[in-house]
Design a protein around this motif. Structure first.
Motif, PDB file in Angstrom:
ATOM      1  N   LYS A  94      36.942  45.929  36.863  1.00 42.14           N
ATOM      2  CA  LYS A  94      35.890  46.889  36.456  1.00 42.14           C
ATOM      3  C   LYS A  94      35.503  46.647  34.996  1.00 42.14           C
ATOM      4  O   LYS A  94      35.536  45.503  34.550  1.00 42.14           O
ATOM      5  CB  LYS A  94      36.355  48.327  36.707  1.00 42.14           C
ATOM      6  CG  LYS A  94      36.911  48.535  38.115  1.00 42.14           C
ATOM      7  CD  LYS A  94      37.071  49.980  38.462  1.00 42.14           C
ATOM      8  CE  LYS A  94      37.747  50.111  39.815  1.00 42.14           C
ATOM      9  NZ  LYS A  94      37.719  51.456  40.332  1.00 42.14           N
ATOM     10  N   HIS A 151      30.209  47.976  45.609  1.00 44.88           N
ATOM     11  CA  HIS A 151      31.295  48.887  45.235  1.00 44.88           C
ATOM     12  C   HIS A 151      30.733  50.309  45.122  1.00 44.88           C
ATOM     13  O   HIS A 151      29.594  50.501  44.691  1.00 44.88           O
ATOM     14  CB  HIS A 151      31.911  48.447  43.900  1.00 44.88           C
ATOM     15  CG  HIS A 151      33.193  49.141  43.604  1.00 44.88           C
ATOM     16  ND1 HIS A 151      33.240  50.421  43.129  1.00 44.88           N
ATOM     17  CD2 HIS A 151      34.477  48.742  43.771  1.00 44.88           C
ATOM     18  CE1 HIS A 151      34.515  50.778  43.001  1.00 44.88           C
ATOM     19  NE2 HIS A 151      35.282  49.777  43.369  1.00 44.88           N
ATOM     20  N   GLU A 196      36.871  50.868  51.299  1.00 51.19           N
ATOM     21  CA  GLU A 196      37.377  51.621  50.166  1.00 51.19           C
ATOM     22  C   GLU A 196      36.917  53.080  50.272  1.00 51.19           C
ATOM     23  O   GLU A 196      35.793  53.400  49.858  1.00 51.19           O
ATOM     24  CB  GLU A 196      36.853  51.033  48.859  1.00 51.19           C
ATOM     25  CG  GLU A 196      37.241  49.594  48.630  1.00 51.19           C
ATOM     26  CD  GLU A 196      37.239  49.252  47.146  1.00 51.19           C
ATOM     27  OE1 GLU A 196      38.276  48.810  46.656  1.00 51.19           O
ATOM     28  OE2 GLU A 196      36.210  49.472  46.483  1.00 51.19           O
ATOM     29  N   GLY A 208      40.950  55.211  42.467  1.00 59.82           N
ATOM     30  CA  GLY A 208      41.325  55.665  41.135  1.00 59.82           C
ATOM     31  C   GLY A 208      41.876  57.080  41.100  1.00 59.82           C
ATOM     32  O   GLY A 208      42.028  57.660  40.031  1.00 59.82           O
ATOM     33  N   SER A 267      43.675  53.089  45.372  1.00 65.53           N
ATOM     34  CA  SER A 267      45.019  53.451  44.878  1.00 65.53           C
ATOM     35  C   SER A 267      46.122  52.635  45.567  1.00 65.53           C
ATOM     36  O   SER A 267      47.208  53.151  45.824  1.00 65.53           O
ATOM     37  CB  SER A 267      45.264  54.954  45.029  1.00 65.53           C
ATOM     38  OG  SER A 267      44.324  55.676  44.256  1.00 65.53           O
ATOM     39  N   GLY A 288      42.023  47.974  42.106  1.00 62.83           N
ATOM     40  CA  GLY A 288      41.440  48.361  40.821  1.00 62.83           C
ATOM     41  C   GLY A 288      42.507  48.482  39.761  1.00 62.83           C
ATOM     42  O   GLY A 288      42.972  47.496  39.186  1.00 62.83           O
ATOM     43  N   GLY A 289      42.943  49.702  39.510  1.00 58.05           N
ATOM     44  CA  GLY A 289      43.875  49.990  38.407  1.00 58.05           C
ATOM     45  C   GLY A 289      45.093  49.079  38.370  1.00 58.05           C
ATOM     46  O   GLY A 289      45.469  48.578  37.287  1.00 58.05           O
TER      47      GLY A 289
HETATM   48  C1  PEP Z   1      38.474  49.754  43.384  1.00 52.50           C
HETATM   49  O1  PEP Z   1      37.781  50.326  42.572  1.00 52.50           O
HETATM   50  O2  PEP Z   1      38.034  48.771  43.995  1.00 52.50           O
HETATM   51  C2  PEP Z   1      39.817  50.279  43.616  1.00 52.50           C
HETATM   52  C3  PEP Z   1      40.380  50.037  44.764  1.00 52.50           C
HETATM   53  O3  PEP Z   1      40.369  51.012  42.611  1.00 52.50           O
HETATM   54  P1  PEP Z   1      41.860  51.629  42.541  1.00 52.50           P
HETATM   55  O4  PEP Z   1      42.780  50.572  43.071  1.00 52.50           O
HETATM   56  O5  PEP Z   1      42.096  51.895  41.090  1.00 52.50           O
HETATM   57  O6  PEP Z   1      41.857  52.853  43.369  1.00 52.50           O
END
Ligand code: PEP
Length: 252
Positions: free
Chosen positions: A11, A97, A169, A175, A215, A236-237
């Protein structure tokens, strides 16, 4: 046979030097890991693509941009085209996304155009879909996701589908620390695969990689990835720390 993939989505995080360091850590860890059961990709900001590509050169980690423009070229100040992304050596682009759909008003129709431009420029597409909490609670998520996938991808030929990866997703899990249960994720993944099978047949559906995102972390990845229709993750994170990301990469 479809591939397992774990892809990071950094991101709007890291400066270029920070991103180069993170890419070096991931690259070294992947090089040192034996018997990995998935391909590994890092999705990085446009500004980082060239420097991160230099770090990854000759290694096993693939490179993705997080977006590309809806136009091929021209007077679109500040935009970055699919051709520009491809010219950095990136092999993938993440499209659709939920953050881009929500904050930058990307529609299924725009994403169809972006998918076409990405494929025309030799990029593989990681196409994101997923429902809001409201839709999940109202029970309408299956139709919503089917519309996202069909309106942006069902004009493609079977040959083009070889370069499509789907990422499911659920927005309520991104997140938030609130992961979809492995059963909830499996249900949607199976539904997406059945949708693809209905349009293109079983073989193509079985050959399509479908990632889960939301997550995902080292502690829940093994259970998610054990499900028959979950072929990896979009992360993501947890992709911002090499050790966490590798904990997911090695979950297969
Ligand atoms: C993403 O934004 O593609 C994602 C999966 O974020 P997170 O893993 O932080 O939930």
């Amino acid at each position: 046979m479809r591939k397992n993939i774990v892809a990071g989505n950094w991101k709007m995080n890291t400066t270029v030097p920070e991103g180069v360091k993170l890419a070096q850590e991931v690259n070294e860890a992947v090089a040192a890991a034996c018997d990995l059961k998935c391909d590994v990709v890092v999705g990085v900001p446009f500004t980082h693509l060239t420097a991160v590509k230099a770090v990854l050169e000759g290694g096993k980690v693939g490179l993705a941009a997080e977006n590309c423009a809806v136009k091929a070229s021209g007077a679109y100040t500040g935009e970055v085209s699919a051709a520009m992304v491809a010219s950095t050596g990136a092999q993938y682009v993440i499209l659709g996304h939920s953050e881009r759909r929500e904050y930058f008003c990307e529609t299924n129709e725009m994403l169809k155009e972006k998918v076409d431009l990405a494929l025309a420029n030799g990029l593989k597409v990681i196409f994101c879909c997923g429902e809001s909490l409201e839709l999940r609670e109202a029970g309408n998520y299956a139709d919503f996701i089917a519309t996202q996938v069909s309106e942006s991808l069902f004009h493609l030929t079977e040959e083009q589908w070889a370069n499509i990866v789907i990422a499911y997703e659920p927005i309520w899990a991104i997140g938030t620390g609130k992961t979809a249960t492995s059963e909830q994720a499996q249900e949607v993944h199976a539904m997406i695969r059945a949708l693809i099978a209905g349009k293109y047949g079983d073989k193509l559906a079985n050959d399509t990689t479908i990632l889960y995102g939301g997550s995902c972390k080292p502690s829940n990845a093994p259970e998610l990835f054990a499900k028959p229709d979950i072929d990896g993750g979009l992360i993501g994170g947890a992709s911002l720390k090499a050790a966490d990301f590798m904990g997911i990469v090695t979950a297969f």
